[in-house]
Write a protein that holds these residues in place. Sequence first.
Motif, short mmCIF file in Angstrom:
data_model
loop_
_atom_site.label_atom_id
_atom_site.label_comp_id
_atom_site.label_asym_id
_atom_site.label_seq_id
_atom_site.Cartn_x
_atom_site.Cartn_y
_atom_site.Cartn_z
N GLY B 219 0.79 -1.23 0.00
CA GLY B 219 0.00 0.00 0.00
C GLY B 219 0.82 1.27 0.00
N GLU B 220 2.06 1.19 0.48
CA GLU B 220 2.82 2.44 0.65
C GLU B 220 3.19 3.09 -0.68
OE1 GLU B 220 4.60 0.20 3.95
OE2 GLU B 220 2.50 0.33 3.39
N SER B 221 3.54 2.27 -1.68
CA SER B 221 3.98 2.88 -2.93
C SER B 221 2.84 3.64 -3.59
CB SER B 221 4.56 1.83 -3.87
OG SER B 221 3.63 0.80 -4.05
N ILE B 222 1.61 3.08 -3.49
CA ILE B 222 0.49 3.78 -4.13
C ILE B 222 0.01 4.94 -3.28
CG2 ILE B 222 -1.38 2.33 -3.21
CD1 ILE B 222 -2.38 2.50 -6.26
N LEU B 223 0.27 4.89 -1.98
CA LEU B 223 -0.20 5.95 -1.08
C LEU B 223 0.41 7.30 -1.45
CD1 LEU B 223 -1.87 6.48 1.52
CD2 LEU B 223 0.31 6.46 2.71
N ILE B 224 1.71 7.28 -1.81
CA ILE B 224 2.39 8.53 -2.14
C ILE B 224 1.75 9.16 -3.37
CG2 ILE B 224 4.61 9.53 -2.80
CD1 ILE B 224 5.89 7.21 -1.20
N LEU B 225 1.51 8.31 -4.39
CA LEU B 225 0.86 8.82 -5.60
C LEU B 225 -0.53 9.36 -5.26
CD1 LEU B 225 1.74 6.08 -8.22
CD2 LEU B 225 2.64 8.37 -8.07
N THR B 226 -1.22 8.69 -4.35
CA THR B 226 -2.56 9.12 -3.98
C THR B 226 -2.54 10.51 -3.36
OG1 THR B 226 -3.04 6.82 -3.54
CG2 THR B 226 -4.61 8.41 -2.74
N PHE B 227 -1.54 10.75 -2.52
CA PHE B 227 -1.44 12.09 -1.92
C PHE B 227 -1.16 13.14 -3.00
CE2 PHE B 227 -1.16 10.15 2.31
CZ PHE B 227 -1.96 11.05 3.00
N VAL B 228 -0.32 12.78 -3.96
CA VAL B 228 -0.06 13.71 -5.06
C VAL B 228 -1.36 14.03 -5.79
CG1 VAL B 228 1.12 13.97 -7.27
CG2 VAL B 228 2.32 12.94 -5.35
#
Lengths: 388, 304
Positions: B219-228
């Motif tokens: 989940g962490e790798s997609i979380l950063i993109l989600t915040f962007v």
Amino acid sequence: MKNPLITFVFVGLLLSFHNGFAEPVKIGMITTLSTKAGYLGEDIRDGFMLAMSQENGKLGGIPVELLVEDDDAKPEKGKQIADRYIVKDGIKILTGIVFSNVAMAVVPKVVRENVVYLSANAGPSKLAGDGCSENYFSVSYQNDNLDEVVGQYVTKVGHKNVYLVAPNYPAGKDHLAGFKRYYKGAITGEVYTKLGQADYAAEIAAIRAAKPEAVFFFLPGGMGINFLKQFSQSGLNQTIALYGPAFSFDERLLKAVGPAALGVKNGSQWSHDLDNAANKQFVAAFRQAYGRTPTLYASQGYDTARLIGSALQAVEGKLDDLGPFKTALKAAHFDSVRGNFSFGKNQHPVQDLYIREVVKTADGEYTNRTIEKVFENHVDAYAAECKM
Amino acid sequence: MLLLAEQILNGLQLGITLFLMSAGLTLVFGIMQVINLAHGSFYMIGAYLGATAFAATGSFFAGIAAALCGSALAGMLVEFLVLRRLYYREHLDQVLATFGLIMFFNELTRMIWGRQPLFMNPPSWLEGSIELLPGLIYPVYRLAVIATGLLVALLLWFLFSRTRLGMQIRAGASNRQMIGALGVNIRLLYTLVFGLGTLLAGLAGVMAGPILSVESGMGESILILTFVVIVIGGIGSIRGAVVGALLVGLVDTLGRAFLPMIFRIFLDNAYADGVAASIASMAIYILMAATLIWRPRGLFPAHG
């Protein structure tokens, strides 16, 4: 939460009968047990402990005590553990590091402190070349070996052009360089992806457009799983041959990749089906002890333990002067599960390298089958730079 | 040209996954004013439950149902047990608590399912590729992901603009005190919104299962993109999430696909590949910075 201090203590029970009380030889293992890559360290540790339990807590007839700590795949953590092992526990033999960046933080320092380090996995080029040391032994390989063997094989099979994929970090470039060292054909494209990238759709579309005969990829861990699954879903696995080093094809990853890896050829120094007595015994004992097929990491842990055992036996457990112990290590008088095994002048393995293929067994599992021996007594590319 | 079309589809598919993630996060952020770093964990929970149920029953729909129920329940439980205590605390406390939740869930999945990644294939009726146009071959499963995402976007639009619940949620996003004063049970509304957000994350997770490796920490790798995405789209705005997600998906994919070719025109190959790889991985952050200069509150800010 992440850093449980896991310490396994094995005491030679029988010896106390004969000698009254003898201090076991302590061996310090720094390895990666947490994070996604935790299964690598788990297998190294389990392979090592199997060799010990087969001798009832001894190696080479000498009682040993194995201390294991988790480095979290972090260089600074590895350094701290090494310091503690050396200063507090007075340990003379270290092993176990999984990742090259951790090894580069730990090994050059500890070998200056009169400690012997035996690598059970990481084999960075620096430590094989001008950074070699008489206190450092790689029992596994030099990192490039598993790529070189694929390069040689792809040239031999006659693919005229190959597309290369690796993550954009130093090890990614090293592994592709290892492949290119022995590959003689043309390179259609060379793509460096983001480290930890999950979706390879864009790269796969570019491969489809470039129409290479083969693809060579180095994508360790989850990246490789993602790439393999997506490559097979795109249908390209029907027309383009896929190659890689063994790291994306160990028996535990294959469970997660399944049919997507079927037929992919990969390079390794070991396989569970290698036909020699030591290996057959090891694979059967490992399956019985842990209920799973050993990976190459487990074989490296096992070989490391047995090598240490052979040297401890030769010096009768005396480590006050490390000289004879190192001489005995260098002689490598043990039956490696790889069959052929000796040390070159930079104390890295001179060994045979194989090409394996992922196949489906009768009971529906996916595993590797050795196809052919490509290199015999292969010496790594950096040995000449080692002044020893 | 066909390559461009294929890459646009790839960008769309990434954008759709990001949309499912960011829709939930932006709601929670916009309405509850809570920074939930653990949103990626519900994506992971969805993927794990989906893969397990699919393997146990052989039915892909059972996998999806398990993922949706499981992630929604886990979300509501977390809201009830943890986040309720944090609404009136500082953002830093929320960040610390939800960061702790990430570690908790990562270790929990390791304890339950082991360190080894799980295996999940697309169902047999979504396997393989089809030829959309002569020469344009595309995996069926990815098309299904795009279609599902568009359907969910439509449903969300309906929920927000045509139902009473949606009206309350929108009202909550613009003025929390007022909607509380008007007699809406804001506690229940928060739990429902949080559950809806984690449900969407679980859906994104289970749909990613056959494409990605189902592993602890996914989940962490997609979380950063989600915040962007939600920073670009504007916090609290579903419309912003749609536009931001598609923008990020397309820029990221097209950057990775075509920057190397562009750089090869005026640099030598090996050097061009290195530079292009670095710039492609920065592209979405450059996009975010540019958006923030142009519209500091994002493209469609929810609070006026």
